[in-house]
Design a protein around this motif. Structure first.
Motif, mmCIF file in Angstrom:
data_model
loop_
_atom_site.group_PDB
_atom_site.id
_atom_site.type_symbol
_atom_site.label_atom_id
_atom_site.label_comp_id
_atom_site.label_asym_id
_atom_site.label_seq_id
_atom_site.Cartn_x
_atom_site.Cartn_y
_atom_site.Cartn_z
ATOM 1 N N GLY A 183 35.111 31.137 36.458
ATOM 2 C CA GLY A 183 34.587 30.417 37.613
ATOM 3 C C GLY A 183 35.417 30.487 38.878
ATOM 4 O O GLY A 183 35.192 29.700 39.800
ATOM 5 N N THR A 184 36.382 31.408 38.943
ATOM 6 C CA THR A 184 37.210 31.537 40.142
ATOM 7 C C THR A 184 37.252 32.989 40.609
ATOM 8 O O THR A 184 36.905 33.895 39.857
ATOM 9 C CB THR A 184 38.660 31.070 39.881
ATOM 10 N N CYS A 185 37.727 33.176 41.818
ATOM 11 C CA CYS A 185 37.890 34.531 42.346
ATOM 12 C C CYS A 185 39.011 35.265 41.619
ATOM 13 O O CYS A 185 38.939 36.474 41.416
ATOM 14 C CB CYS A 185 38.206 34.480 43.837
ATOM 15 N N ALA A 186 40.059 34.534 41.242
ATOM 16 C CA ALA A 186 41.123 35.142 40.432
ATOM 17 C C ALA A 186 40.555 35.446 39.047
ATOM 18 O O ALA A 186 39.847 34.623 38.471
ATOM 19 C CB ALA A 186 42.316 34.200 40.322
ATOM 20 N N ARG A 187 40.841 36.633 38.543
ATOM 21 C CA ARG A 187 40.292 37.051 37.251
ATOM 22 C C ARG A 187 41.215 36.718 36.084
ATOM 23 O O ARG A 187 40.745 36.427 34.989
ATOM 24 C CB ARG A 187 40.022 38.557 37.273
ATOM 25 N N ASN A 188 42.502 36.798 36.319
ATOM 26 C CA ASN A 188 43.497 36.559 35.273
ATOM 27 C C ASN A 188 44.688 35.821 35.862
ATOM 28 O O ASN A 188 44.962 35.926 37.053
ATOM 29 C CB ASN A 188 44.015 37.872 34.666
#
Length: 85
Positions: free
Chosen positions: A12-17
């Motif tokens: 649910g965020t722009c950061a993937r990891n």
């Protein structure tokens, strides 16, 4: 000295990891893959050297209309790391 590197896949965020480098319950380094580069570098710098209790400060933070955020996902990553120790 880094005790363990732990990778968490966000939701649910722009950061993937999120990659945590931990020494016991001390945060040695945090790297966000994707997301708002400057803001996430700032968060990483602010929590470096802190104990994992930062969970209490960032858990539940929302990003706009989303039910989560990169700081909230960081809390989830730290909880996942601590639960598998």
């Amino acid at each position: 000295m880094i005790d363990m590197s732990f990778e968490y896949h966000t939701e649910g965020t722009c950061a993937r990891n999120i990659i945590l480098e931990m020494d016991g319950d001390i945060i040695k380094n945090v790297q966000f893959i994707g997301g708002c580069n400057g803001n996430l570098k700032g968060i990483s710098a602010l929590i470096r050297g802190q104990k994992a209790h930062v969970i209490e400060r960032v858990k539940g933070i929302q990003c706009g209309p989303k039910s989560t955020s990169c700081p909230d996902q960081l809390a989830h990553a730290l909880e996942a790391y601590l639960s598998q120790r």
